[in-house]
Design a protein around this motif. Structure first.
Motif, PDB file in Angstrom:
ATOM      1  N   LYS A  19      11.521  18.314  43.265  1.00 25.23           N
ATOM      2  CA  LYS A  19      11.888  16.994  43.536  1.00 25.23           C
ATOM      3  C   LYS A  19      11.892  16.931  45.131  1.00 25.23           C
ATOM      4  O   LYS A  19      12.338  15.459  45.634  1.00 25.23           O
ATOM      5  CB  LYS A  19      12.924  16.434  42.751  1.00 25.23           C
ATOM      6  N   THR A  20      12.075  17.762  45.577  1.00 28.47           N
ATOM      7  CA  THR A  20      12.292  17.675  47.002  1.00 28.47           C
ATOM      8  C   THR A  20      11.130  17.710  48.077  1.00 28.47           C
ATOM      9  O   THR A  20      10.276  18.668  48.031  1.00 28.47           O
ATOM     10  CB  THR A  20      13.328  18.911  47.858  1.00 28.47           C
ATOM     11  N   ASP A  21      10.922  16.744  48.727  1.00 29.16           N
ATOM     12  CA  ASP A  21       9.856  16.708  49.865  1.00 29.16           C
ATOM     13  C   ASP A  21       9.668  17.622  50.698  1.00 29.16           C
ATOM     14  O   ASP A  21      10.523  17.893  51.468  1.00 29.16           O
ATOM     15  CB  ASP A  21       9.651  15.312  50.429  1.00 29.16           C
ATOM     16  N   ILE A 170       3.831  12.993  48.494  1.00 27.68           N
ATOM     17  CA  ILE A 170       3.492  12.489  47.094  1.00 27.68           C
ATOM     18  C   ILE A 170       4.736  12.558  46.098  1.00 27.68           C
ATOM     19  O   ILE A 170       5.053  13.717  46.085  1.00 27.68           O
ATOM     20  CB  ILE A 170       2.036  13.314  46.736  1.00 27.68           C
ATOM     21  N   ASP A 171       4.655  11.689  45.190  1.00 28.61           N
ATOM     22  CA  ASP A 171       5.682  11.856  44.371  1.00 28.61           C
ATOM     23  C   ASP A 171       5.505  12.923  43.249  1.00 28.61           C
ATOM     24  O   ASP A 171       4.173  12.829  42.716  1.00 28.61           O
ATOM     25  CB  ASP A 171       5.954  10.446  43.450  1.00 28.61           C
ATOM     26  N   PRO A 172       5.948  13.839  43.005  1.00 26.97           N
ATOM     27  CA  PRO A 172       5.557  15.065  42.001  1.00 26.97           C
ATOM     28  C   PRO A 172       5.733  14.718  40.649  1.00 26.97           C
ATOM     29  O   PRO A 172       5.150  15.220  39.901  1.00 26.97           O
ATOM     30  CB  PRO A 172       6.547  16.060  42.542  1.00 26.97           C
ATOM     31  N   LYS A 173       6.641  13.691  40.216  1.00 30.18           N
ATOM     32  CA  LYS A 173       6.675  13.140  38.782  1.00 30.18           C
ATOM     33  C   LYS A 173       7.100  14.319  38.083  1.00 30.18           C
ATOM     34  O   LYS A 173       6.232  14.730  37.041  1.00 30.18           O
ATOM     35  CB  LYS A 173       5.284  12.650  38.368  1.00 30.18           C
ATOM     36  N   SER A 183       4.525  18.989  36.715  1.00 31.33           N
ATOM     37  CA  SER A 183       4.634  18.536  38.187  1.00 31.33           C
ATOM     38  C   SER A 183       3.761  18.771  39.134  1.00 31.33           C
ATOM     39  O   SER A 183       2.950  19.694  38.805  1.00 31.33           O
ATOM     40  CB  SER A 183       5.980  19.239  38.553  1.00 31.33           C
ATOM     41  N   ARG A 184       3.678  18.041  40.180  1.00 27.53           N
ATOM     42  CA  ARG A 184       2.805  18.427  41.134  1.00 27.53           C
ATOM     43  C   ARG A 184       3.772  19.674  41.963  1.00 27.53           C
ATOM     44  O   ARG A 184       4.724  19.516  41.686  1.00 27.53           O
ATOM     45  CB  ARG A 184       2.736  17.330  42.405  1.00 27.53           C
ATOM     46  N   LYS A 189       6.457  26.234  44.169  1.00 28.04           N
ATOM     47  CA  LYS A 189       7.978  25.782  43.947  1.00 28.04           C
ATOM     48  C   LYS A 189       8.224  26.685  42.670  1.00 28.04           C
ATOM     49  O   LYS A 189       9.468  27.116  42.422  1.00 28.04           O
ATOM     50  CB  LYS A 189       8.459  24.584  44.194  1.00 28.04           C
ATOM     51  N   GLY A 190       7.382  26.913  41.927  1.00 25.80           N
ATOM     52  CA  GLY A 190       7.715  27.705  40.618  1.00 25.80           C
ATOM     53  C   GLY A 190       7.832  29.232  40.926  1.00 25.80           C
ATOM     54  O   GLY A 190       8.846  29.714  40.421  1.00 25.80           O
TER      55      GLY A 190
END
Length: 344
Positions: A19-21, A170-173, A183-184, A189-190
């Motif tokens: 959730k962090t840009d 971009i909003d990762p949703k 998520s994007r 990040k995983g």
């Protein structure tokens, strides 16, 4: 042996990361947060000149230094120009699948620190107005960002402090449901969360890896040069990045993927073989695959001339560079293999 990962810790960090840009070139906020997390785990770290993080984990045998890598930078965009109507034209950062951006929400970060929300749209966004609304090719040339502000001209948008070179995120949703992570930017990040999960286990149980380990959190992987420079004492490097799914590949969203070859060429034969044997030794759900369109931090390090042997693993991720998805099982198996690699 298998380890009991702190799932709550892992999922908390994963969700925060997602959730962090942090598109390539705009990762300093994410790195500041990572610094706090690594401090809490008790490990030392430094930063290279381009902002990448290098964490040092003391090993039982200091005669050899190995490296783990994962990248915290994501795909994104930047403001290219402002139209006469006050819309934003954009240029891509990395390689998102552009048609998936149509109607996605986004955030524009100005150089002054202000943040404005908006939406990616085509130049023919209304079915009741434009005959080509559904057929117009979704490319940056045919798209704009509509700001959620009272702007009707280029001057109105500029008055907000928006200019060319501002980052568009971009909003990762991000959604986690039934142990599926949707998520994007699960790429990558995983994998960062997987490394953190293993580090938390090592720290909480006072376990040292076999060899001195440098953890490289790179911040320019999506544009090709993430881990091109690595510490000079590193002789072996394991990139942790997303595993590919689709076509004739065997990986699923429940597996840890071991890559034998990608676009940059084969990975080290002996190291790949060792990883396969480690996965077999504790009956991990794994797949060995060839990635047809892919490069990793190890690829960047090798192309830059570093004298290392390298390999690549990661959780199986569906729909890469679009609306991605994986399952906790794939992430869990990835953490298990990372631990086995570090303590072999």
């Amino acid at each position: 042996m298998k380890i009991k990962v702190n799932k709550s810790y892992f999922l908390e960090k994963l969700e925060h990361l997602l959730k962090t840009d942090s598109p390539s070139g705009y990762t300093h906020h994410m790195m500041a947060t990572l610094s706090e997390w690594v401090d809490a785990l008790g490990y030392a770290y430094t930063f290279n000149q381009k902002g990448g993080m290098i964490i040092t984990i003391e090993g039982k045998d200091p005669s050899k230094t190995v490296a783990l890598s994962a990248h915290v930078d994501t795909l994104g965009a930047m403001v290219r120009s402002i139209t006469a109507e006050g819309f934003l034209k954009f240029t891509l950062v990395g390689g998102p699948i552009v048609p998936t951006l149509d109607s996605e929400y986004c955030r524009v970060h100005t150089r002054d620190g202000d943040v404005y929300t908006g939406t990616f749209l085509s130049n023919a966004p209304a079915a009741h107005v434009f005959k080509e609304a559904s057929t117009l090719s979704r490319t940056p040339e045919n798209m704009i960002v509509r700001l959620d502000e009272r702007v009707r001209s280029k001057e109105d948008a500029a008055a907000l402090g928006i200019q060319a070179g501002d980052f568009i995120c971009i909003d990762p949703k991000t959604t986690i449901v039934n142990d599926f992570v949707k998520s994007r930017f699960i790429d990558d990040k995983g994998s960062v969360a997987c490394i953190l999960g293993v580090m938390e286990y090592l720290s909480a149980n006072h376990i040292k890896p076999t060899y001195t380990t440098k953890v490289l959190i790179s911040n320019y992987e999506e544009v090709g040069h993430g881990a091109s420079q690595i510490p000079s004492d590193v002789v072996e490097m394991l990139a942790v990045d997303m595993g590919c799914i689709g076509d004739d590949l065997s990986c699923t969203e429940f597996d840890v993927s071991i890559c034998a070859k990608d676009t940059s060429g084969p990975y080290d034969y002996n190291l790949v073989s060792e990883l396969i044997q480690l996965a077999k030794s504790v009956e991990l759900s794994y797949a060995v695959d060839i990635y047809p369109y892919y490069g990793s931090d190890v690829s960047a390090a090798l192309k830059a001339g570093n004298d290392i042997r390298g390999a690549l693993i990661g959780p199986g991720v569906h729909a890469s560079h679009g609306m991605e998805r994986t399952h906790y099982e794939a992430l869990h198996h990835t953490m298990q293999l990372i631990y086995l690699y570090l303590t072999r």
